[in-house]
Enzyme design. Structure first.
Site, PDB file in Angstrom:
ATOM      1  N   TYR A 340       8.371 -17.022  -9.669  1.00  0.00           N
ATOM      2  CA  TYR A 340      10.018 -16.534 -10.138  1.00  0.00           C
ATOM      3  C   TYR A 340       9.617 -16.385 -11.223  1.00  0.00           C
ATOM      4  O   TYR A 340       9.538 -17.444 -12.385  1.00  0.00           O
ATOM      5  CB  TYR A 340      10.645 -17.918  -9.467  1.00  0.00           C
ATOM      6  CG  TYR A 340      12.139 -18.088 -10.093  1.00  0.00           C
ATOM      7  CD1 TYR A 340      12.649 -16.167  -9.413  1.00  0.00           C
ATOM      8  CD2 TYR A 340      12.836 -18.856  -8.847  1.00  0.00           C
ATOM      9  CE1 TYR A 340      14.132 -15.978  -9.859  1.00  0.00           C
ATOM     10  CE2 TYR A 340      13.988 -18.076  -9.373  1.00  0.00           C
ATOM     11  CZ  TYR A 340      14.717 -16.924  -9.342  1.00  0.00           C
ATOM     12  OH  TYR A 340      15.930 -16.978  -9.155  1.00  0.00           O
ATOM     13  N   CYS A 341      10.646 -15.103 -11.503  1.00  0.00           N
ATOM     14  CA  CYS A 341      10.891 -15.173 -13.172  1.00  0.00           C
ATOM     15  C   CYS A 341       9.527 -14.924 -14.252  1.00  0.00           C
ATOM     16  O   CYS A 341       8.779 -14.480 -13.833  1.00  0.00           O
ATOM     17  CB  CYS A 341      12.013 -15.879 -13.653  1.00  0.00           C
ATOM     18  SG  CYS A 341      12.856 -15.639 -15.298  1.00  0.00           S
TER      19      CYS A 341
END
Length: 605
Positions: A340-341
């Protein structure tokens, strides 16, 4: 029909005077609290953080906007045309206001967008004086934005910075922020005799003291949440811990599970429990309920001991060690991984490194709002030029990390109306304590960044884009994403200002295997934390590989209602459908060290 207007009762001037005296005393106490970072300690040394946190940002803003102004001063004729246009707009507004004051009905010269909640109260339109204030602000703001957009002779990075800083100024100086120019605030202040300002100043004093003299605007009731009870609620066990991370294995809720376990790599810029906020919003809990053995890395909140932990350290002591421990716990050598990210950026780096070294234990990769090509990176790119990065590096050199508050402030500045000024007004002018909200509790739970890691990330990703160019070197290995052949699920969100959908789309082409690009609704957080059910409102688009122009892909893509989570689960299941009996964490070769969510997540910045 607008909100019904009533005439306020006559002000109680005795109450106002009494509250004014008390307000002055609380203001004095608040001023003293704000000076704490500058007080001498010991032999005259200044306390940590004595330098004004916002000074460098203000200097950068001044330099950037001055460059824009200089381009207009070089072309007097064009500048005169712009000034004339502004003057004509205000002349039209003044004429409209005079007509209204004579009792006639007129159309507004300018209106806020429907999504702008600052001017929703009926008095902003019904009262000619406040309507004049509102429209004057909007006219001047749009004129200033146009001046930046049409300025000639500046590079796009400078223009982007100017747009960003102008947005901060316009948000700060909105008439909705001040008692005398906001009809709703003025009415409340008169009705309460200034008691709202008393309460607000008291909260301001508390927030200054809590921040050690630096203002940390509270966004929620921080006392309303307990780990494991209100947030980070999915049952599990910490089965491994090292200097950088804890590895959590979650308890199954099904009799059988997919044979291939899933490792989730969250960002270290904030904490992992955004994926486990509560039972209704937990992506982790939902994947467990589908029959997946879920492992999650919980990163340490670093301090001066971690100053030399760089991107390679996070790869080796984070992802690679986690895969080793998953093998010990389950006996499985193959894993599916999701990042994520910036956790996804680290996952992409790890995949490229493993492809170059022949280590291919990650059999599929999911990227959630992740950038690998930073050409079209979002608003955070504003902070990533050589001068600003050097300033950040100098600051990190003092203690070995970037303070969590500075990173949190940067994220809040991406949406200043919603995440800064709405709370300033609510807390310090209305005198209302913010409500308890799990998402904002997580948003306020800041983390620090190790100096070596953050410097590498800023320079190699935002500044020089070395991963996309095939120039990033890690562990003496040059990384090439084209060598990454595993299946990729690449999720973007339509309104993401941190990892824009276009940036994620173009990054898809950097991988060497099949990429399934999926475009969800909403933004960087709400587009990911979008559970199935009757409240699923954003929908998502699928269209296979990310090829050609982004706009063409969107136009040709298939739109689906509801959450993208079930679509992702089916994708994972198709990669490896075999099932085995459920695995109980802490009962195998790796005993439990602590119940989920562990100890690292509790460390405060």
């Amino acid at each position: 029909m607008g909100t019904e207007r009533t005439n306020p009762a006559a002000p109680d001037f005795e109450t106002i005077a009494r509250n004014a005296n008390q307000l002055a005393e609380v203001f004095r106490q608040s001023a003293a609290a704000s000076l704490k970072p500058f007080e001498p300690a010991g032999q005259g040394a200044l306390l940590p953080g004595a330098n004004l946190q916002g000074a460098s940002e203000i200097d950068e803003m001044t330099r950037t906007l001055t460059r824009v102004a200089e381009t207009w001063l070089k072309d007097p004729e064009k500048a005169l045309q712009a000034q004339t246009k502004l003057g004509q707009s205000f002349a039209a507004l003044w004429a409209s206001t005079l007509t209204r004051m004579q009792g006639a009905v007129t159309e507004p010269v300018v209106q806020p967008p429907p999504t702008d909640k600052r001017f929703a109260h009926a008095d902003w339109s019904a009262n000619p004086v406040f309507d004049l204030i509102k429209q004057s602000y909007l006219l001047l703001g749009r004129w200033a934005e146009e001046m930046v957009e049409t300025a000639e002779g500046i590079d796009e990075h400078t223009r982007h910075k100017a747009e960003f800083y102008l947005r901060q100024l316009l948000s700060a100086y909105s008439p909705s922020n001040f008692v005398m120019t906001n009809p709703e605030l003025l009415r409340q202040t008169l009705e309460e005799g200034g008691a709202n300002l008393m309460r607000g100043m008291k909260m301001l004093q508390e927030d200054l003291e809590a921040g050690g003299g630096q203002l940390r605007v509270r966004q929620t009731d921080l006392s309303a949440f307990t780990f494991g009870k209100d947030v980070a609620v999915t049952p599990g066990e910490v089965i491994f811990r090292n200097d950088l991370m804890e590895l959590i294995q979650y308890a199954p809720t099904t009799e059988t599970v997919l044979k291939r376990p899933l490792l989730i790599v969250p960002p270290w810029i904030n904490k992992f429990y955004i994926l486990d906020l509560n039972p209704q919003k937990s992506l982790i809990g939902w994947m467990v309920s589908q029959g997946i053995t879920v492992f999650v890395i919980s990163w340490v909140n670093p301090d001066e001991r971690h100053r030399d932990k760089d991107f390679e350290s996070y790869m080796r002591e984070g992802i690679e060690t986690a895969i080793d421990m998953i093998g010990v716990a389950t006996g499985e050598t193959d894993v599916a991984a999701a990042g994520y990210c910036v956790g996804g950026t680290l996952l992409a780096v790890t995949l490229a490194y493993q492809a170059a070294t022949g280590n291919r234990r990650i059999k599929s990769a999911t990227f959630l709002t992740t950038q690998v090509d930073f050409t079209h990176a979002g608003d955070l790119k504003v902070f990533a030029d050589e001068g600003q990065i050097k300033a950040i590096e100098e600051r990190m050199a003092e203690h070995g990390y970037l303070e969590g508050a500075r990173m949190a402030n940067a994220f809040n500045m991406l949406r200043p109306n919603d995440l800064i000024w709405s709370y300033v007004v609510n807390n310090y002018v209305r005198g209302k304590a913010p409500a308890a909200f799990d998402l904002l509790y997580w948003n306020a739970d800041a983390t620090r960044m190790p100096a070596a890691n953050h410097s590498f990330y800023l320079r190699n990703c935002y500044l020089n884009n070395t991963l996309a160019k095939g120039q990033m070197v890690l562990g003496n290995v040059r990384l090439d994403l084209k060598k990454v052949k595993v299946p990729v699920f690449n999720l973007a969100t339509r309104e993401d200002h941190i990892a824009p959908a276009l940036s994620v789309f173009e990054g898809s082409a950097k991988f060497g295997g099949k990429v399934d690009y999926v475009l969800a609704g909403s933004g960087h957080i709400a587009g990911v934390v979008a559970p199935p059910g009757p409240k699923a409102k954003y929908g998502f688009r699928t269209g296979g590989p990310a090829r050609g122009r982004f706009e063409d892909w969107v136009a040709a893509a298939t739109e689906h209602p509801g959450s993208w989570w079930p679509y992702w689960y089916k994708w994972l299941e198709e990669q490896a459908p075999e099932r085995v009996p459920a695995r109980i964490p802490g009962t195998g070769a790796l005993p439990s060290l602590a119940p989920a969510p562990g100890t690292y997540v509790r460390m405060k910045a």
